[in-house]
Design an enzyme around this catalytic site. Sequence first.
Site, mmCIF file in Angstrom:
data_model
loop_
_atom_site.group_PDB
_atom_site.id
_atom_site.type_symbol
_atom_site.label_atom_id
_atom_site.label_comp_id
_atom_site.label_asym_id
_atom_site.label_seq_id
_atom_site.Cartn_x
_atom_site.Cartn_y
_atom_site.Cartn_z
ATOM 1 N N GLY A 209 -34.057 -6.993 -11.471
ATOM 2 C CA GLY A 209 -35.254 -6.158 -11.467
ATOM 3 C C GLY A 209 -36.366 -6.732 -10.613
ATOM 4 O O GLY A 209 -36.182 -7.045 -9.440
ATOM 5 N N ASP A 217 -51.819 -7.074 -1.984
ATOM 6 C CA ASP A 217 -52.809 -6.001 -2.077
ATOM 7 C C ASP A 217 -53.244 -5.594 -0.672
ATOM 8 O O ASP A 217 -53.903 -6.355 0.034
ATOM 9 C CB ASP A 217 -54.013 -6.480 -2.880
ATOM 10 N N HIS A 238 -47.531 -19.498 -0.617
ATOM 11 C CA HIS A 238 -47.883 -19.753 -2.017
ATOM 12 C C HIS A 238 -47.101 -18.824 -2.945
ATOM 13 O O HIS A 238 -46.497 -19.270 -3.928
ATOM 14 C CB HIS A 238 -49.391 -19.552 -2.200
ATOM 15 N N GLU A 239 -47.097 -17.533 -2.630
ATOM 16 C CA GLU A 239 -46.419 -16.559 -3.491
ATOM 17 C C GLU A 239 -44.920 -16.808 -3.564
ATOM 18 O O GLU A 239 -44.301 -16.661 -4.623
ATOM 19 C CB GLU A 239 -46.696 -15.140 -2.998
ATOM 20 N N HIS A 242 -43.876 -19.205 -6.142
ATOM 21 C CA HIS A 242 -43.732 -18.602 -7.469
ATOM 22 C C HIS A 242 -42.426 -17.821 -7.564
ATOM 23 O O HIS A 242 -41.751 -17.843 -8.592
ATOM 24 C CB HIS A 242 -44.908 -17.679 -7.754
ATOM 25 N N HIS A 248 -48.289 -23.511 -10.811
ATOM 26 C CA HIS A 248 -49.358 -24.143 -10.060
ATOM 27 C C HIS A 248 -49.299 -25.657 -10.172
ATOM 28 O O HIS A 248 -48.790 -26.204 -11.150
ATOM 29 C CB HIS A 248 -50.720 -23.664 -10.564
#
Length: 609
Positions: A209, A217, A238-239, A242, A248
Amino acid sequence: MLLVITASLLALWSNACSAAPILTDPSKPSKAEIDAVDTELATKWLEKYKIKQPGEAQNFTDLISLLQFRAGLEQTGELDEETKKLFVIPRCGNPNEEDEKQISGSAKRRKKRYYLQGTYWRKKELTYRFLSATSDLPVNVQRDVIRRMIKKWEDASQLTITEQADPAVSDDDVDILIRFVRLYHGDPYAFDGPGGTLAHAYYPHNNRGLSGDAHFDDDETYTTGVSSGINLDWVAVHEFGHSLGLEHSNVRESIMYPWYKGYIPDIELTYDDIQGIQALYGKPTPAPTTTKSPTTTELTTTTESTTTTELTTTTEALTTTEATTTTEATTTTEATTTTEATTTTDSTTTTELTTTTEATTTTEATTTTEATTTTDSTTTTESTTTTGSTTTTEATTTTEIPTPPPPVLDICQVQKFDSFLMGMDGRTYVFSGDYFWVLSVYLTVEGGPIKITSKWMELKTPIDCAYLKPDGRTVFVKGNEYWKYYGYVLEEGPRDISQLGLPPDLEKPDAAFVWGGNDKTYYFKGKNYWRYNEYNKKVDPNYPRSIEVWGLPLDMKINSAMTWQGNQRTYFFQDTYYWKLCNDRVGLRLCEGYPRIISKPWMKCDAVP
């Protein structure tokens, strides 16, 4: 993972959609912004990022100490200048899971280092897909930034991450989907316009998913290579940390540091980032070692051969504008071929063969061209061939190519729109010829003219119609072909419309749209319309029907139709005019007071074309 940015302290709380794009470096707040931070603002900020639980009595000094720990600062518990900057500089919006462990001074016993979120990809070969782009940068520049930032994580680990561009592969089978979107975009974390949330990325979770997906954005102003705006390189790298499972870090120099770092030339992972990614996926596999050993080879080959070819072509052109035209041309060709071959055997046999050919040709024409070509080559037989040839030809040819009219690039002067398309982001996309424009949710021109093929690269333009399906896919039709996209990524096409289940009569349709009245898809052409079932991929029984059912006159030839999300009303467009559809107890009909000029309300144009 939410990345949040503020244009000012007020914008932090208001999240106004009408805020102006950020054109300064938001990682360097002004002294006035820093000085404006007080205990009240700090408390609201701590609640916003869930460092403080609303309604619970918690020691303010301990909360500041915790914040200082997360930022890699000295833990004094005081609201000093360096700490105040943390309330102004943009940062990721999600709370850190480690925060709960740091309350009441225990943070002082933790080391500065990366954190693992707790989930990871259970395979080493991952794929990503670039679904949609921002208009701030050229698409190829964005794709290059994305590719380079992903590769930094790949090179530091045993992961292999490749772009999946094969339209035959479903999005469901791609690990990381990348999109630039606005406002509500189908997940629980709606964006809030400029000056608010920057981006969010999902951790690997169950590897299905939304796992790993990264959303940016599109109301922010993205840049690369400059200090102003939002640096796409930093946000992307950075993203993707994740997306791969990293939380972090409180190491201020690391990529995974929570606060926005701004433009960093030649950005690279730090030691802390590398340690984190290798804790999840191991160190990269060393490259194989190559050993060279000396090799000596002796080879002697003697070959004598010469081949010379000379070709001279001369063309002279004369053109007389009088009624009498005189043309002269002479073509002379001389070819001489001499071949000598000698074969010696035990019985001693000698053979000589000579062939000579001469030819002369004379032709009348009017054009002159001169060219000389000489070729030397060496082969494994002894032979000499010489060819001399001279050709003179004269001819006159005149061709006139009509010059197409220049495209109309001022949307206020467009005389015919090929299609109005309602986007998933609430914006309206308007197509005419080879170009399109973007209208904001407030119906102001936000972008354009933009070359259609710069976004939907495989399309043939101009299109006949376009519409957004309920599943978020966009369908374009031109002639008897269709294309289906998810964002700007092609999933199907070009294919014949018969593969959609559409009849041959719907070649070159006038319009297509999903009607808000029943969420069915309708195609219009000439005096008829068809209702189409997206799930069964076929036209419903007892169609086509007359457009009079919609209250449209039979002599009306519409160019486009659309249900606009702003008010859920349906509109028909023809040339420079539009009509609104009324659906009440009287039935379907065109509302009174129409037609009206398109350009005034839809594009806010002053002049009428």
